[in-house]
Design a protein around this motif. Structure first.
Motif, PDB file in Angstrom:
ATOM      1  N   THR A 452       0.835  -1.207   0.000  1.00  0.00           N
ATOM      2  CA  THR A 452       0.000   0.000   0.000  1.00  0.00           C
ATOM      3  C   THR A 452       0.866   1.252   0.000  1.00  0.00           C
ATOM      4  OG1 THR A 452      -1.866  -1.072   1.127  1.00  0.00           O
ATOM      5  CG2 THR A 452      -1.698   1.315   1.325  1.00  0.00           C
ATOM      6  N   ILE A 453       1.833   1.295   0.901  1.00  0.00           N
ATOM      7  CA  ILE A 453       2.705   2.474   0.999  1.00  0.00           C
ATOM      8  C   ILE A 453       3.493   2.675  -0.293  1.00  0.00           C
ATOM      9  CG2 ILE A 453       4.712   3.434   2.188  1.00  0.00           C
ATOM     10  CD1 ILE A 453       3.689   2.029   4.733  1.00  0.00           C
ATOM     11  N   ASN A 454       4.041   1.599  -0.824  1.00  0.00           N
ATOM     12  CA  ASN A 454       4.811   1.718  -2.077  1.00  0.00           C
ATOM     13  C   ASN A 454       3.940   2.216  -3.222  1.00  0.00           C
ATOM     14  OD1 ASN A 454       7.102   0.791  -0.788  1.00  0.00           O
ATOM     15  ND2 ASN A 454       6.821  -1.337  -1.428  1.00  0.00           N
ATOM     16  N   MET A 455       2.717   1.696  -3.307  1.00  0.00           N
ATOM     17  CA  MET A 455       1.806   2.120  -4.373  1.00  0.00           C
ATOM     18  C   MET A 455       1.438   3.587  -4.222  1.00  0.00           C
ATOM     19  SD  MET A 455      -0.624  -1.283  -4.452  1.00  0.00           S
ATOM     20  CE  MET A 455      -1.865  -0.587  -5.542  1.00  0.00           C
ATOM     21  N   LEU A 456       1.085   3.981  -2.997  1.00  0.00           N
ATOM     22  CA  LEU A 456       0.619   5.354  -2.787  1.00  0.00           C
ATOM     23  C   LEU A 456       1.743   6.368  -2.908  1.00  0.00           C
ATOM     24  CD1 LEU A 456      -1.925   4.881   0.159  1.00  0.00           C
ATOM     25  CD2 LEU A 456      -2.368   5.046  -2.294  1.00  0.00           C
ATOM     26  N   GLU A 457       2.938   6.000  -2.467  1.00  0.00           N
ATOM     27  CA  GLU A 457       4.056   6.944  -2.556  1.00  0.00           C
ATOM     28  C   GLU A 457       4.552   7.130  -3.982  1.00  0.00           C
ATOM     29  OE1 GLU A 457       7.014   5.588   0.180  1.00  0.00           O
ATOM     30  OE2 GLU A 457       6.109   6.646   1.888  1.00  0.00           O
ATOM     31  N   SER A 458       4.144   6.252  -4.877  1.00  0.00           N
ATOM     32  CA  SER A 458       4.576   6.372  -6.279  1.00  0.00           C
ATOM     33  C   SER A 458       3.704   7.331  -7.078  1.00  0.00           C
ATOM     34  CB  SER A 458       4.553   4.987  -6.944  1.00  0.00           C
ATOM     35  OG  SER A 458       3.219   4.516  -7.106  1.00  0.00           O
ATOM     36  N   LEU A 459       2.606   7.824  -6.472  1.00  0.00           N
ATOM     37  CA  LEU A 459       1.678   8.688  -7.200  1.00  0.00           C
ATOM     38  C   LEU A 459       2.048  10.164  -7.043  1.00  0.00           C
ATOM     39  CD1 LEU A 459      -1.703   6.964  -6.223  1.00  0.00           C
ATOM     40  CD2 LEU A 459      -0.390   6.673  -8.330  1.00  0.00           C
ATOM     41  N   PRO A 460       1.862  10.964  -8.113  1.00  0.00           N
ATOM     42  CA  PRO A 460       2.136  12.410  -8.031  1.00  0.00           C
ATOM     43  C   PRO A 460       0.897  13.151  -7.518  1.00  0.00           C
ATOM     44  CG  PRO A 460       1.623  11.793 -10.299  1.00  0.00           C
ATOM     45  CD  PRO A 460       1.535  10.524  -9.490  1.00  0.00           C
ATOM     46  N   TYR A 461       0.880  13.503  -6.250  1.00  0.00           N
ATOM     47  CA  TYR A 461      -0.299  14.114  -5.647  1.00  0.00           C
ATOM     48  C   TYR A 461      -0.309  15.629  -5.799  1.00  0.00           C
ATOM     49  CZ  TYR A 461      -0.897   9.629  -3.291  1.00  0.00           C
ATOM     50  OH  TYR A 461      -1.064   8.304  -3.019  1.00  0.00           O
ATOM     51  N   PRO A 462      -1.505  16.214  -5.934  1.00  0.00           N
ATOM     52  CA  PRO A 462      -1.599  17.669  -5.793  1.00  0.00           C
ATOM     53  C   PRO A 462      -1.367  18.042  -4.332  1.00  0.00           C
ATOM     54  CG  PRO A 462      -3.786  16.687  -5.990  1.00  0.00           C
ATOM     55  CD  PRO A 462      -2.806  15.578  -6.231  1.00  0.00           C
ATOM     56  N   LYS A 463      -1.200  19.314  -4.076  1.00  0.00           N
ATOM     57  CA  LYS A 463      -0.813  19.785  -2.750  1.00  0.00           C
ATOM     58  C   LYS A 463      -1.771  19.319  -1.662  1.00  0.00           C
ATOM     59  CE  LYS A 463       0.177  24.063  -0.216  1.00  0.00           C
ATOM     60  NZ  LYS A 463       0.238  25.547  -0.303  1.00  0.00           N
ATOM     61  N   HIS A 464      -3.069  19.334  -1.950  1.00  0.00           N
ATOM     62  CA  HIS A 464      -4.036  19.030  -0.897  1.00  0.00           C
ATOM     63  C   HIS A 464      -4.186  17.533  -0.622  1.00  0.00           C
ATOM     64  CE1 HIS A 464      -6.390  18.548  -4.560  1.00  0.00           C
ATOM     65  NE2 HIS A 464      -7.298  17.896  -3.882  1.00  0.00           N
ATOM     66  N   LEU A 465      -3.402  16.693  -1.328  1.00  0.00           N
ATOM     67  CA  LEU A 465      -3.464  15.244  -1.083  1.00  0.00           C
ATOM     68  C   LEU A 465      -2.092  14.669  -0.718  1.00  0.00           C
ATOM     69  CD1 LEU A 465      -5.822  14.076  -3.991  1.00  0.00           C
ATOM     70  CD2 LEU A 465      -6.428  14.427  -1.602  1.00  0.00           C
ATOM     71  N   LYS A 466      -1.147  15.516  -0.390  1.00  0.00           N
ATOM     72  CA  LYS A 466       0.234  15.079  -0.156  1.00  0.00           C
ATOM     73  C   LYS A 466       0.341  14.081   0.997  1.00  0.00           C
ATOM     74  CE  LYS A 466       2.711  17.469  -3.174  1.00  0.00           C
ATOM     75  NZ  LYS A 466       3.538  16.799  -4.199  1.00  0.00           N
ATOM     76  N   ARG A 467      -0.556  14.152   1.970  1.00  0.00           N
ATOM     77  CA  ARG A 467      -0.405  13.315   3.166  1.00  0.00           C
ATOM     78  C   ARG A 467      -1.155  11.988   3.074  1.00  0.00           C
ATOM     79  NH1 ARG A 467      -2.129  17.423   7.794  1.00  0.00           N
ATOM     80  NH2 ARG A 467      -3.797  17.746   6.273  1.00  0.00           N
ATOM     81  N   VAL A 468      -1.740  11.691   1.922  1.00  0.00           N
ATOM     82  CA  VAL A 468      -2.481  10.434   1.769  1.00  0.00           C
ATOM     83  C   VAL A 468      -1.632   9.210   2.118  1.00  0.00           C
ATOM     84  CG1 VAL A 468      -3.490   8.884   0.040  1.00  0.00           C
ATOM     85  CG2 VAL A 468      -4.265  11.252   0.193  1.00  0.00           C
ATOM     86  N   PRO A 469      -0.395   9.084   1.609  1.00  0.00           N
ATOM     87  CA  PRO A 469       0.399   7.891   1.957  1.00  0.00           C
ATOM     88  C   PRO A 469       0.642   7.752   3.461  1.00  0.00           C
ATOM     89  CG  PRO A 469       1.352   8.999   0.057  1.00  0.00           C
ATOM     90  CD  PRO A 469       0.309   9.929   0.604  1.00  0.00           C
ATOM     91  N   GLU A 470       0.901   8.874   4.135  1.00  0.00           N
ATOM     92  CA  GLU A 470       1.164   8.806   5.575  1.00  0.00           C
ATOM     93  C   GLU A 470      -0.090   8.412   6.343  1.00  0.00           C
ATOM     94  OE1 GLU A 470       1.376   9.836   9.673  1.00  0.00           O
ATOM     95  OE2 GLU A 470       0.332  11.191   8.316  1.00  0.00           O
ATOM     96  N   PHE A 471      -1.234   9.002   5.998  1.00  0.00           N
ATOM     97  CA  PHE A 471      -2.487   8.658   6.671  1.00  0.00           C
ATOM     98  C   PHE A 471      -2.817   7.181   6.474  1.00  0.00           C
ATOM     99  CE2 PHE A 471      -4.350  13.232   6.135  1.00  0.00           C
ATOM    100  CZ  PHE A 471      -3.406  13.700   7.036  1.00  0.00           C
ATOM    101  N   ALA A 472      -2.712   6.726   5.222  1.00  0.00           N
ATOM    102  CA  ALA A 472      -3.126   5.358   4.890  1.00  0.00           C
ATOM    103  C   ALA A 472      -2.112   4.326   5.369  1.00  0.00           C
ATOM    104  CB  ALA A 472      -3.321   5.224   3.386  1.00  0.00           C
ATOM    105  N   GLY A 473      -0.828   4.698   5.399  1.00  0.00           N
ATOM    106  CA  GLY A 473       0.218   3.722   5.673  1.00  0.00           C
ATOM    107  C   GLY A 473       0.470   3.442   7.138  1.00  0.00           C
ATOM    108  N   GLY A 474      -0.234   4.134   8.038  1.00  0.00           N
ATOM    109  CA  GLY A 474       0.064   3.970   9.457  1.00  0.00           C
ATOM    110  C   GLY A 474      -0.968   3.197  10.250  1.00  0.00           C
ATOM    111  N   HIS A 475      -1.977   2.609   9.585  1.00  0.00           N
ATOM    112  CA  HIS A 475      -3.072   2.036  10.371  1.00  0.00           C
ATOM    113  C   HIS A 475      -2.735   0.708  11.039  1.00  0.00           C
ATOM    114  CE1 HIS A 475      -3.728   0.137   6.397  1.00  0.00           C
ATOM    115  NE2 HIS A 475      -4.332  -0.830   7.051  1.00  0.00           N
TER     116      HIS A 475
END
Length: 580
Positions: A452-475
């Protein structure tokens, strides 16, 4: 028809025109920053009225081969329909073409759209080119006088008409006298229409990109659902709980400073929802026979039925042995003790049935398996049965034995280790201490968060979605640092990630679609959650908010079965500290 063909009245003074040009520039900036579609349309029409001192106006948007009424304003009559007013416009759309598919040139707005030209009418009651009986009826009914009209098509970057801006009754600010729209006013509105079209196209483009992005997110959730019916619902329910919990924290004014200071705007709330939807996207890489493992012996099917067949073979062999013994005794001229032999056979059958039932019970996952039960399984495993080739085989296979009876390899076949692993280790599987997964299978499932973390960190996010990998990767991290995959501690994680950790556990406990356990009652799930707080698994402060703000109750009313919602005293939940 070109505006230059229309007679223009007096121009306003230069200082007034300069002032309106400044307003036009300010309007352009405001339009580009407006995110709400209805407010944007309303701002466009209001701006056009302000720039021309018009008494009223209508904004139409092209919809297929029609013009749909979006906003209607009239200052004198106090009319405000569409947009933020909440009052619908009940007029039917204006057709751009007649029944013969010819351009509808008799209606002013339709004509302006079809011919892609501005129409400036000094006095509607002297106009003969258009059908204006509806306007006259309206005036008579409302005791109004419609006079000057300015109708401007709005074109996008591809020079396509996307709507029409129509103003009525230009006025002199000081006297409120109605006069025709001047050349400078027409040019101002045409410039505004151009800016408005760009703003509308940009907003539509952003909305379409957002819709496409959300469709991909839901597509991933559906893909996981298709892969395993036991996780698809989880992917959509976790963001619900996470968002409810985050909203509850934002309302909390007691407790630690971190909780009291927490707030979310709409972009941040959307960012958290996206992370919640994608928090298990790595499960796409997880083998479904592991994810769906409902019993200890299940792979692509529950192998306990193979064990049942072996028990029946042992019973058959035992009965055959008894019958042969009886025949051998009679051949020797003696009378067999039929009663004793049949009693012994019945006792053996009963023992075999009890052992089979014990293995069935052991095959179901539980919270704890006693060592005595594990030893009993190993003892039962010592029984043997005879295959079709007369070979003696163990009742249960250990982790080193390869079962080839039902899945024999072809000649010279080199079977991969991963294939062999599916059909071996029955003793180890049945002796699993907790749940239905072996250590290697649990590690395989745990790897989904790394994916999950590898997949999400590979995406180019706009500014307002930059923290998606951190939120999703810590559960799956723990507050004491004993979680995975990074072993993070509480202060190394955002409050949102910690909230998702609680949401993930609570959803799993209360879910009714898991293959390895029934859905828990609220009281049981919250008791377990409280124990996890005491063990350093979940955030203690967020758990207290979860209970105090009754987040569980709001979720339960919509997503849990009625029989799961039981009565309990929250003050007796383990670890719960109500606010002072």
């Amino acid at each position: 028809m070109d505006a230059t063909q229309q007679p223009f009245q007096h121009e306003y003074l230069d200082d007034d025109l300069l002032n309106r040009l400044k307003k036009l520039n300010a309007v352009g900036v405001a339009l580009s920053s407006e995110k709400d579609g209805n407010r944007l349309l309303e701002r466009i029409l209001q701006a056009a009225k302000t720039l021309t001192y018009a008494d009223g106006g209508t904004l139409y948007m092209k919809q297929g081969d029609t013009l749909k009424f979006e906003i209607m304003l009239n200052e004198t009559l106090g009319i405000h329909k569409g947009g933020s007013s909440g009052e619908p416009i009940n007029f039917p759309p204006l057709p751009l073409y007649d029944e013969n598919n010819k351009p509808n040139l008799h209606i002013v707005a339709a004509c302006a759209a079809v011919q892609e030209e501005t129409i400036n009418i000094p006095d509607a009651y002297e106009e003969t080119r258009f059908e204006l009986s509806g306007m006259r009826d309206f005036d008579a009914k409302m005791h109004y006088r419609s006079k000057s009209f300015l109708t401007v098509p709005m074109k996008n970057h591809e020079n396509e008409v996307i709507g029409v801006l129509q103003l009525i009754n230009a006025t002199t600010p000081e006297t409120k006298a109605i006069h025709p729209f001047t050349r400078s006013e027409q040019e101002l509105v045409e410039s505004l229409a151009s800016q408005a079209a760009i703003a509308l196209v940009n907003q539509r483009f952003i909305a379409e990109q957002k819709e496409l992005f959300e469709s991909f997110i839901k597509l991933i959730a559906r893909a996981i659902d298709d892969k395993s019916p036991y996780t698809g619902g989880h992917c959509t329910r976790v963001p619900v709980i996470t968002t409810l919990l985050a909203d509850a924290i934002a309302k909390t004014k007691t407790g630690p400073q971190e909780i009291r200071d927490f707030q979310m705007n709409e972009d941040e709330r959307y960012e958290l929802w996206v992370a919640g939807m994608l928090h298990d996207c790595g499960k796409i890489t997880t083998k479904e026979y592991v994810v769906d493992k409902a019993t200890k012996l299940e792979t692509i099917f529950d192998r306990v039925h193979l064990v049942d067949a072996r028990f029946e073979l042992i019973k058959r062999d035992t009965e055959i042995a008894m019958l042969r013994a009886q025949i051998d005794t009679m051949k020797q001229g003696q009378t067999p003790d039929f009663t004793a032999m049949e009693t012994a056979l019945d006792n053996t059958r009963q023992t075999l049935d009890e052992e089979r039932d014990f293995l069935h019970h052991s095959n179901k996952g539980g919270e704890f398996m006693a060592e005595a039960d594990q030893n009993k399984i190993r003892q039962i495993a010592q029984r043997t049965w005879t295959d079709k080739n007369g070979q003696q085989r163990p009742l249960l296979f250990d982790d080193k034995a390869t079962e080839v009876l039902f899945y024999p390899p072809r000649a010279n076949e080199q079977r991969p280790e991963t294939d062999l692993a599916k059909f071996r280790g029955e003793i180890e599987n049945l002796c699993i201490n907790k749940g239905t997964l072996r250590d290697r299978e649990r590690l395989h499932i745990n790897h989904h968060i790394t994916s999950t973390i590898n997949m999400l960190e590979s995406l180019p996010y706009p500014k307002h979605l930059k923290r998606v990998p951190e939120f999703a990767g810590g559960h799956h991290e723990r507050m004491d640092g004993k979680g995975y995959p990074k072993g993070l501690k509480r202060r190394q994680m955002s409050l949102q990630a910690r909230s998702m950790g609680i949401a993930d556990v609570f959803e799993a406990l209360t879910a009714g679609d898991r293959p390895y356990k029934p859905a828990m009652k609220l009281s049981v799930a919250l008791t377990i959650l409280g124990k996890l707080k005491l063990e350093g698994h979940i955030d203690p402060d967020i758990f207290d908010v979860f209970i105090h703000q009754k987040v569980y109750e709001r979720y339960a009313k919509e997503y849990l079965k009625a029989e799961q919602i039981d009565e309990f005293d929250v003050t007796r939940l383990p670890g719960y500290s109500p606010p002072a």
